[in-house]
Write a protein that holds these residues in place. Structure first.
Motif, PDB file in Angstrom:
ATOM      1  N   SER A  65      90.577 137.293 -18.833  1.00  0.00           N
ATOM      2  CA  SER A  65      90.048 137.763 -17.553  1.00  0.00           C
ATOM      3  C   SER A  65      91.120 138.507 -16.762  1.00  0.00           C
ATOM      4  CB  SER A  65      89.523 136.573 -16.748  1.00  0.00           C
ATOM      5  OG  SER A  65      89.061 136.987 -15.486  1.00  0.00           O
ATOM      6  N   HIS A  66      92.338 137.966 -16.797  1.00  0.00           N
ATOM      7  CA  HIS A  66      93.449 138.618 -16.083  1.00  0.00           C
ATOM      8  C   HIS A  66      93.759 139.983 -16.695  1.00  0.00           C
ATOM      9  CE1 HIS A  66      97.137 138.957 -13.780  1.00  0.00           C
ATOM     10  NE2 HIS A  66      97.794 139.219 -14.898  1.00  0.00           N
ATOM     11  N   ALA A  67      93.683 140.076 -18.031  1.00  0.00           N
ATOM     12  CA  ALA A  67      93.951 141.358 -18.686  1.00  0.00           C
ATOM     13  C   ALA A  67      92.903 142.395 -18.288  1.00  0.00           C
ATOM     14  CB  ALA A  67      93.962 141.175 -20.203  1.00  0.00           C
ATOM     15  N   GLN A  68      91.624 141.972 -18.197  1.00  0.00           N
ATOM     16  CA  GLN A  68      90.567 142.890 -17.767  1.00  0.00           C
ATOM     17  C   GLN A  68      90.798 143.355 -16.331  1.00  0.00           C
ATOM     18  OE1 GLN A  68      86.682 141.179 -17.764  1.00  0.00           O
ATOM     19  NE2 GLN A  68      85.610 143.123 -17.460  1.00  0.00           N
ATOM     20  N   LYS A  69      91.195 142.414 -15.465  1.00  0.00           N
ATOM     21  CA  LYS A  69      91.450 142.776 -14.075  1.00  0.00           C
ATOM     22  C   LYS A  69      92.624 143.749 -13.973  1.00  0.00           C
ATOM     23  CE  LYS A  69      90.699 139.733 -10.884  1.00  0.00           C
ATOM     24  NZ  LYS A  69      90.789 138.574  -9.965  1.00  0.00           N
ATOM     25  N   GLU A  70      93.645 143.550 -14.813  1.00  0.00           N
ATOM     26  CA  GLU A  70      94.789 144.468 -14.802  1.00  0.00           C
ATOM     27  C   GLU A  70      94.351 145.869 -15.235  1.00  0.00           C
ATOM     28  OE1 GLU A  70      98.020 144.268 -14.015  1.00  0.00           O
ATOM     29  OE2 GLU A  70      97.729 142.274 -13.175  1.00  0.00           O
ATOM     30  N   SER A  71      93.463 145.931 -16.229  1.00  0.00           N
ATOM     31  CA  SER A  71      92.968 147.229 -16.685  1.00  0.00           C
ATOM     32  C   SER A  71      92.210 147.954 -15.573  1.00  0.00           C
ATOM     33  CB  SER A  71      92.061 147.024 -17.901  1.00  0.00           C
ATOM     34  OG  SER A  71      91.480 148.236 -18.310  1.00  0.00           O
ATOM     35  N   VAL A  72      91.353 147.210 -14.855  1.00  0.00           N
ATOM     36  CA  VAL A  72      90.605 147.809 -13.744  1.00  0.00           C
ATOM     37  C   VAL A  72      91.561 148.251 -12.634  1.00  0.00           C
ATOM     38  CG1 VAL A  72      88.873 147.366 -11.974  1.00  0.00           C
ATOM     39  CG2 VAL A  72      88.525 146.492 -14.273  1.00  0.00           C
ATOM     40  N   ALA A  73      92.613 147.435 -12.369  1.00  0.00           N
ATOM     41  CA  ALA A  73      93.588 147.789 -11.325  1.00  0.00           C
ATOM     42  C   ALA A  73      94.294 149.103 -11.658  1.00  0.00           C
ATOM     43  CB  ALA A  73      94.606 146.659 -11.159  1.00  0.00           C
ATOM     44  N   ILE A  74      94.604 149.298 -12.952  1.00  0.00           N
ATOM     45  CA  ILE A  74      95.248 150.556 -13.361  1.00  0.00           C
ATOM     46  C   ILE A  74      94.305 151.738 -13.127  1.00  0.00           C
ATOM     47  CG2 ILE A  74      96.108 151.820 -15.368  1.00  0.00           C
ATOM     48  CD1 ILE A  74      97.135 149.119 -16.444  1.00  0.00           C
ATOM     49  N   ARG A  75      93.015 151.531 -13.431  1.00  0.00           N
ATOM     50  CA  ARG A  75      92.050 152.606 -13.216  1.00  0.00           C
ATOM     51  C   ARG A  75      91.888 152.930 -11.727  1.00  0.00           C
ATOM     52  NH1 ARG A  75      85.628 152.600 -14.900  1.00  0.00           N
ATOM     53  NH2 ARG A  75      85.223 154.793 -14.393  1.00  0.00           N
ATOM     54  N   VAL A  76      91.869 151.881 -10.897  1.00  0.00           N
ATOM     55  CA  VAL A  76      91.757 152.088  -9.451  1.00  0.00           C
ATOM     56  C   VAL A  76      92.974 152.847  -8.922  1.00  0.00           C
ATOM     57  CG1 VAL A  76      91.715 150.908  -7.223  1.00  0.00           C
ATOM     58  CG2 VAL A  76      90.256 150.093  -9.077  1.00  0.00           C
ATOM     59  N   ASP A  77      94.160 152.458  -9.386  1.00  0.00           N
ATOM     60  CA  ASP A  77      95.377 153.163  -8.959  1.00  0.00           C
ATOM     61  C   ASP A  77      95.334 154.638  -9.359  1.00  0.00           C
ATOM     62  OD1 ASP A  77      96.632 151.044  -7.699  1.00  0.00           O
ATOM     63  OD2 ASP A  77      97.530 150.297  -9.537  1.00  0.00           O
ATOM     64  N   SER A  78      94.844 154.903 -10.573  1.00  0.00           N
ATOM     65  CA  SER A  78      94.775 156.300 -11.028  1.00  0.00           C
ATOM     66  C   SER A  78      93.805 157.111 -10.164  1.00  0.00           C
ATOM     67  CB  SER A  78      94.354 156.352 -12.497  1.00  0.00           C
ATOM     68  OG  SER A  78      93.022 155.881 -12.665  1.00  0.00           O
ATOM     69  N   LEU A  79      92.678 156.495  -9.749  1.00  0.00           N
ATOM     70  CA  LEU A  79      91.731 157.194  -8.883  1.00  0.00           C
ATOM     71  C   LEU A  79      92.330 157.479  -7.505  1.00  0.00           C
ATOM     72  CD1 LEU A  79      88.457 155.265  -9.815  1.00  0.00           C
ATOM     73  CD2 LEU A  79      88.887 157.701 -10.197  1.00  0.00           C
ATOM     74  N   LEU A  80      93.059 156.495  -6.961  1.00  0.00           N
ATOM     75  CA  LEU A  80      93.698 156.705  -5.653  1.00  0.00           C
ATOM     76  C   LEU A  80      94.774 157.785  -5.739  1.00  0.00           C
ATOM     77  CD1 LEU A  80      94.014 152.991  -4.424  1.00  0.00           C
ATOM     78  CD2 LEU A  80      92.333 154.696  -3.708  1.00  0.00           C
ATOM     79  N   ASN A  81      95.525 157.806  -6.847  1.00  0.00           N
ATOM     80  CA  ASN A  81      96.534 158.854  -7.024  1.00  0.00           C
ATOM     81  C   ASN A  81      95.890 160.228  -7.181  1.00  0.00           C
ATOM     82  OD1 ASN A  81      98.621 156.996  -6.901  1.00  0.00           O
ATOM     83  ND2 ASN A  81      98.604 156.610  -9.100  1.00  0.00           N
ATOM     84  N   GLU A 131      84.118 145.151  -6.817  1.00  0.00           N
ATOM     85  CA  GLU A 131      83.389 144.469  -7.886  1.00  0.00           C
ATOM     86  C   GLU A 131      84.271 143.476  -8.629  1.00  0.00           C
ATOM     87  OE1 GLU A 131      81.767 147.419 -10.451  1.00  0.00           O
ATOM     88  OE2 GLU A 131      80.041 147.862  -9.165  1.00  0.00           O
ATOM     89  N   HIS A 132      85.541 143.806  -8.799  1.00  0.00           N
ATOM     90  CA  HIS A 132      86.458 142.940  -9.555  1.00  0.00           C
ATOM     91  C   HIS A 132      87.405 142.167  -8.642  1.00  0.00           C
ATOM     92  CE1 HIS A 132      85.087 145.835 -12.606  1.00  0.00           C
ATOM     93  NE2 HIS A 132      85.309 144.873 -13.480  1.00  0.00           N
ATOM     94  N   HIS A 133      87.055 142.080  -7.358  1.00  0.00           N
ATOM     95  CA  HIS A 133      87.798 141.257  -6.386  1.00  0.00           C
ATOM     96  C   HIS A 133      89.259 141.680  -6.260  1.00  0.00           C
ATOM     97  CE1 HIS A 133      84.241 138.746  -6.482  1.00  0.00           C
ATOM     98  NE2 HIS A 133      84.375 138.572  -7.781  1.00  0.00           N
ATOM     99  N   LEU A 134      89.517 142.967  -6.399  1.00  0.00           N
ATOM    100  CA  LEU A 134      90.875 143.497  -6.177  1.00  0.00           C
ATOM    101  C   LEU A 134      90.973 143.913  -4.702  1.00  0.00           C
ATOM    102  CD1 LEU A 134      91.141 145.662  -9.415  1.00  0.00           C
ATOM    103  CD2 LEU A 134      92.197 143.442  -9.014  1.00  0.00           C
ATOM    104  N   TYR A 135      91.088 142.906  -3.847  1.00  0.00           N
ATOM    105  CA  TYR A 135      90.956 143.151  -2.409  1.00  0.00           C
ATOM    106  C   TYR A 135      92.131 143.937  -1.831  1.00  0.00           C
ATOM    107  CZ  TYR A 135      87.137 139.832  -2.766  1.00  0.00           C
ATOM    108  OH  TYR A 135      85.988 139.220  -3.121  1.00  0.00           O
ATOM    109  N   MET A 136      93.317 143.779  -2.409  1.00  0.00           N
ATOM    110  CA  MET A 136      94.454 144.552  -1.902  1.00  0.00           C
ATOM    111  C   MET A 136      94.267 146.040  -2.203  1.00  0.00           C
ATOM    112  SD  MET A 136      98.530 143.917  -2.418  1.00  0.00           S
ATOM    113  CE  MET A 136      98.452 142.423  -1.421  1.00  0.00           C
ATOM    114  N   HIS A 137      93.749 146.342  -3.399  1.00  0.00           N
ATOM    115  CA  HIS A 137      93.458 147.740  -3.724  1.00  0.00           C
ATOM    116  C   HIS A 137      92.351 148.277  -2.808  1.00  0.00           C
ATOM    117  CE1 HIS A 137      95.641 146.561  -7.350  1.00  0.00           C
ATOM    118  NE2 HIS A 137      95.760 147.842  -7.650  1.00  0.00           N
ATOM    119  N   ALA A 138      91.355 147.421  -2.520  1.00  0.00           N
ATOM    120  CA  ALA A 138      90.273 147.844  -1.624  1.00  0.00           C
ATOM    121  C   ALA A 138      90.812 148.162  -0.234  1.00  0.00           C
ATOM    122  CB  ALA A 138      89.211 146.756  -1.549  1.00  0.00           C
ATOM    123  N   CYS A 139      91.734 147.346   0.254  1.00  0.00           N
ATOM    124  CA  CYS A 139      92.329 147.568   1.574  1.00  0.00           C
ATOM    125  C   CYS A 139      93.119 148.881   1.594  1.00  0.00           C
ATOM    126  CB  CYS A 139      93.227 146.392   1.928  1.00  0.00           C
ATOM    127  SG  CYS A 139      93.775 146.368   3.637  1.00  0.00           S
TER     128      CYS A 139
END
Length: 504
Positions: free
Chosen positions: A21-37, A63-71
């Motif tokens: 689950s943590h690995a999936q969340k890390e993958s989504v976090a990388i995608r979110v960072d790429s979109l913000l960049n 959706e994946h509870h990455l609240y710091m990225h959402a902020c």
């Protein structure tokens, strides 16, 4: 042992699931960072794409509870809306970032959101509101030891005070912000503080000092390639040259700033430059050119309104498209449901087989490990057993040697006891001889010896030969008697001789 293996296997499975689950969340976090960049890269020439990238990143983060990225996304989207002049939308996004950061107790992000809200009120000329949010952000940045944001807030507060004509407080805050920015080597912050100090001197009608600081800020902005800072420096210098009645230089600076602001899609700055250019041309009597700038200003405002309407319309069409897709999905659900059930059953069976295979492999690995451990334990036990046997043999040999030594000591003790008894007997006999000798010395030797001594004292006093002869006869008798006694003593001593060897 089997129960222990089962527990180990269960523990491993329980650990593996959170890791996956943590690995999936890390993958989504990388995608979110790429979109913000991506949004940061295209924001100057494709605002629609930048907004769409941030909104997609927001959806994934929530959706994946990455609240710091959402902020972060809320703050970034609010800044984008602020840059194109959509103050209401900007304020809405910043308040969402503020609420989320307060809920999660993220002091740095909360202070950042407060600063951004203050920026919105500053551009809306609500300086009192802006000052309130800047001061709250400053307090939080000091508590969280965020020196960079602290320097930024000090500069913002000083800038607000300068427009509120609180020049003393403004200079104090701006000077403090400038020194802190230089200490932290924040070059863009240093440039903005120089710009704000120049604006303060301009408001105080100290044009030479204002021009000095504007030139320093312009030099630093060109060195850093800080386009936004360069735009505002050129606008400030134009105001200074306008005060000095050097309209041609002011016009040149404003046109350069206008060109640069259009390249950077800095709509707020563009609108302000157009206003300044219109006022400058009107002062010069060139009302036709002033009208051109006024129309360009109105056109830009209309385009921003159109962009806002386009965005709203796009959202409306998206809702219609979503509703149509929902209706189509309802028609397809009946056909898809069976397939989904089959796929779920197949996936469950596959996962079960995979779990069994994994458990079997893990059990084999554990069995091999246990066998290796038992073999190692057996070899160690055998090695310890051989060592104990060797030690036992050595102890038995030492015990035998100790028994022999004990027997020798016992025989020697017996001999010593006999020698002691013999020596005691000899000492007792010697003691008796000494007592007998003492008796002779006290009774038999002393008498003749005393007489001899008395007669020797009488010899000088003899008057006649007869007396002298009588004394000699008595001396002779006493001497013979003493000799006899000494002879008897020698006989006693010689009868049981005590030699020196008996003492040893």
């Amino acid at each position: 042992m089997f129960m222990r293996l089962c527990l180990v296997l269960l523990f491993f499975i329980l650990i593996s699931y959170p890791l996956a689950s943590h690995a999936q969340k890390e993958s989504v976090a990388i995608r979110v960072d790429s979109l913000l960049n991506l949004s940061n890269q295209v924001r100057h020439h494709d605002v629609i794409t930048a907004i769409a990238s941030i909104e997609l990143a927001q959806t994934l983060a929530l959706e994946h509870h990455l609240y710091m990225h959402a902020c972060r996304g809320y703050n970034q989207l609010g800044s984008l809306y602020l840059n194109i002049g959509f103050y209401t939308k900007s304020l809405e996004k910043f308040h969402k970032a503020l609420a989320l950061s307060r809920e999660k107790s993220w002091m740095d992000l909360e202070a950042q959101a407060l600063t951004n809200i203050g920026n919105v009120y500053y551009f809306e000329d609500s300086l009192r509101h802006a000052l309130k949010y800047y001061e709250q952000s400053l307090s939080l940045s000091i508590r969280s030891h965020n020196k960079k944001l602290e320097a930024r807030n000090l500069g913002n507060i000083g800038m607000v005070h300068s427009y509120l004509t609180n020049y003393t407080e403004a200079k104090q805050y701006l000077s403090h912000s400038l020194s802190l920015s230089r200490e932290l080597k924040l070059m863009e912050g240093t440039c903005l503080n120089l710009l704000n100090l120049a604006g303060l001197y301009h408001l105080q009608n100290q044009q030479d000092s204002a021009r000095y600081y504007y030139n320093n800020a312009l030099e630093l902005a060109e060195k850093l390639g800080f386009a936004q800072g360069k735009i505002y420096v050129q606008m400030g210098l134009a105001k200074v040259y306008g005060k000095l009645n050097n309209n041609s230089e002011a016009n040149k600076l404003l046109k350069d700033a206008l060109s640069l602001s259009k390249q950077e899609t800095a709509n707020n700055a563009t609108k302000e430059i157009l206003t300044q250019l219109g006022e400058l041309e009107a002062r010069n009597g060139n009302f036709k050119q002033a009208l051109v700038y006024q129309r360009e200003y109105s056109k830009l405002s209309d385009s921003l309104s159109t962009l806002a309407q386009h965005t709203e319309q796009q959202n409306y069409y998206s809702l219609l498209e979503a509703e149509r897709n929902i209706n189509e999905n309802r028609l397809l659900k009946a056909n898809v449901a069976a397939r989904e059930l089959e796929l779920q059953a197949s996936m469950a069976n596959h996962q079960k087989q995979l779990a069994l295979t994994f458990a079997a492999v893990f059990a084999v690995i554990m069995l091999i490990c246990i066998m290796a451990f038992l073999l190692y334990h057996y070899r160690q036990s055998k090695k310890n057993h051989d060592s104990l046997q060797h030690m036992h043999a050595a102890i038995q040999a030492q015990a035998k040697e100790l028994e022999e030594a004990y027997e020798k000591i016992r025989q020697h003790n017996i001999q010593l006891e006999g020698s002691i008894e013999e020596r005691t007997r000899q000492l007792n006999q010697q003691n008796r001889q000494l007592i007998q000798y003492a008796f002779f010395n006290a009774h038999k030797v002393r008498g003749p010896l005393a007489r001899i001594l008395g007669l020797v004292n009488l010899l000088p006093k003899a008057a006649h030969q007869t007396e002298f002869q009588f004394i000699l006869d008595r001396l002779n008798e006493s001497a013979n008697e003493l000799d006899k006694v000494v002879h008897e003593i020698n006989l006693i001593l010689e009868s049981k001789p005590v030699s020196q060897d008996n003492y040893n």
